[in-house]
Design a protein around this motif. Structure first.
Motif, mmCIF file in Angstrom:
data_model
loop_
_atom_site.group_PDB
_atom_site.id
_atom_site.type_symbol
_atom_site.label_atom_id
_atom_site.label_comp_id
_atom_site.label_asym_id
_atom_site.label_seq_id
_atom_site.Cartn_x
_atom_site.Cartn_y
_atom_site.Cartn_z
ATOM 1 N N TYR A 9 0.839 -1.193 0.000
ATOM 2 C CA TYR A 9 0.000 0.000 0.000
ATOM 3 C C TYR A 9 0.880 1.250 0.000
ATOM 4 O O TYR A 9 2.009 1.228 0.510
ATOM 5 N N PRO A 10 0.385 2.351 -0.558
ATOM 6 C CA PRO A 10 1.162 3.602 -0.556
ATOM 7 C C PRO A 10 1.549 3.985 0.863
ATOM 8 O O PRO A 10 0.727 3.966 1.771
ATOM 9 N N HIS A 11 2.825 4.343 1.073
ATOM 10 C CA HIS A 11 3.241 4.653 2.434
ATOM 11 C C HIS A 11 4.350 5.698 2.538
ATOM 12 O O HIS A 11 4.607 6.195 3.618
ATOM 13 N N LEU A 12 5.027 6.060 1.460
ATOM 14 C CA LEU A 12 6.172 6.961 1.571
ATOM 15 C C LEU A 12 5.747 8.428 1.631
ATOM 16 O O LEU A 12 5.008 8.903 0.778
ATOM 17 N N LEU A 13 6.247 9.141 2.640
ATOM 18 C CA LEU A 13 6.100 10.595 2.681
ATOM 19 C C LEU A 13 7.307 11.256 2.023
ATOM 20 O O LEU A 13 7.175 12.069 1.111
ATOM 21 N N THR A 14 8.504 10.887 2.468
ATOM 22 C CA THR A 14 9.709 11.450 1.867
ATOM 23 C C THR A 14 10.885 10.526 2.143
ATOM 24 O O THR A 14 10.892 9.788 3.134
ATOM 25 N N ALA A 15 11.874 10.561 1.262
ATOM 26 C CA ALA A 15 13.109 9.785 1.408
ATOM 27 C C ALA A 15 14.286 10.714 1.163
ATOM 28 O O ALA A 15 14.282 11.488 0.205
ATOM 29 N N LEU A 16 15.293 10.634 2.028
ATOM 30 C CA LEU A 16 16.394 11.592 1.972
ATOM 31 C C LEU A 16 17.751 10.893 1.969
ATOM 32 O O LEU A 16 17.939 9.876 2.647
ATOM 33 N N THR A 17 18.685 11.447 1.206
ATOM 34 C CA THR A 17 20.090 11.071 1.250
ATOM 35 C C THR A 17 20.925 12.347 1.189
ATOM 36 O O THR A 17 20.422 13.419 0.826
#
Length: 362
Positions: free
Chosen positions: A129-137
């Motif tokens: 199910y859709p779950h990502l708010l943000t991903a950072l590197t």
């Protein structure tokens, strides 16, 4: 002259409707905010209400959450679990995030991220199910992140989590809020009005093409290419996500380009920022279909007419994704489609030039 004026009028109608649709979806208020569902969302009371797991560092600093990981082993997570609202409810997760020297791991999910996970009756996260708010590197300054999610079937709990997984560095979070939303009735009404206009315009264009002989059943290649493009455009986000999972499983696409974290809201926005796209099988497929269609039309007609017509078709097809659940229309995707059109027109011009120079044979 009359035919050219008629075509110009149709093109102007499509262009105006595209602009009106983008302005509406990007700027018209669509939600009414409801109650806040998290306990201690601003970390004013340290980490009260939040659960810390893992081997890294987790602490509250001046109303912010700081996650730290010294080496690429294990991970650290700060999370809060709540009872899921009824099926179909809309939730908005928002926060401000920044990163400091986060080094991504070898796998696509080994980075710093903030998610809203759906949990089933057995207590297991449902990553499909859709779950990502943000991903950072890397290192990034404070940035606002907002995403809308719909409560799916079989979900009993929701888990808001900030994580650093096998990725050394620091992840900072503040103003983390999860709110229930209600859809504005005015937005709903205007959305259906725009959709009605698009259906009417599409029916009018189809009738005009049939009368002019531009679209014939005797030309299956042209019809199949057009249907392939429209099928890709009208594919719901959930179906695209499932197809992307199959491509990853059979090694036809990498995990990173498959968008396996799948950001989604019921009513998307049009991304106007131009950037170098992350190529995947879907973008390559659209590029190829537009190139083939431009080649077929360019061989039989004038490239000067094919290029603007298919460029407008590319723009309109991308704008139509605003009405499709789980899709994210982008200006960069229009550029990809137009690149395919340009390649097809140039290939058709080269083919006609070679054919005109070929010696005549009885």
């Amino acid at each position: 002259m009359a035919g050219w004026r008629r075509q110009s009028l149709w093109a102007a109608c499509v262009l105006l409707l595209c602009l009106a649709t983008v302005v509406f979806f990007n700027h018209f208020p669509r939600y009414l905010a409801g109650p806040q569902l998290l306990r201690n969302p601003g970390f004013a009371d340290a980490l009260t209400g939040w659960q810390v797991t893992g081997a890294g560092t987790a602490e509250a600093v001046a109303g912010s959450l700081r996650l730290g990981l010294a080496e690429a082993k294990g991970g650290v997570e700060v999370s809060q679990t709540i009872k899921a609202p009824p099926l179909g409810n809309l939730l908005q997760l928002s926060c401000h995030v920044k990163s400091q020297a986060i080094q991504p791991g070898t796998r696509g999910w080994e980075l710093g991220w903030l998610v809203l996970l759906s949990v089933d009756r057995q207590g297991k996260p449902i990553y499909a199910y859709p779950h990502l708010l943000t991903a950072l590197t890397g290192s990034r300054a404070w940035t606002a992140a907002t995403q809308v999610f719909a409560v799916a079937a079989g979900v009993t709990e929701l888990k808001v989590a900030a994580q650093l997984m096998h990725s050394p560095g620091e992840l900072w979070v503040k103003d983390c809020r999860l709110s229930r939303l209600e859809l504005s009735q005015h937005f709903h009404a205007w959305r259906y009005a725009l959709l009605t206009l698009w259906i009417s315009l599409g029916a009018g264009l189809l009738l005009a093409w049939l009368r002019s002989g531009l679209l014939k059943a005797q030309d299956p290649v042209k019809c199949l290419l057009t249907m392939g493009i429209l099928a890709g455009v009208l594919m719901p986000g959930s179906v695209k996500h499932q197809v992307g999972g199959w491509l990853v499983r059979y090694g036809l696409q990498s995990v990173a380009s498959a968008d396996v974290f799948f950001q989604s809201s019921d009513f998307p926005y049009f991304e106007t920022a131009l950037h170098w796209p992350d190529w995947d099988m879907f973008k390559l497929g659209h590029f190829g279909l537009f190139a083939c269609l431009a080649f077929v039309l360019g061989v039989k007609g004038s490239g000067r007419r094919v290029l603007p017509a298919l460029a407008l078709f590319a723009g309109a097809s991308e704008v139509l994704q605003l009405f499709i659940q789980g899709r994210t229309p982008r200006l960069s995707d229009i550029a990809i489609d137009c690149g395919g059109v340009l390649l097809g027109v140039l290939a058709a011009a080269c083919a006609k030039a070679l054919a005109s120079r070929a010696p005549f044979r009885r």
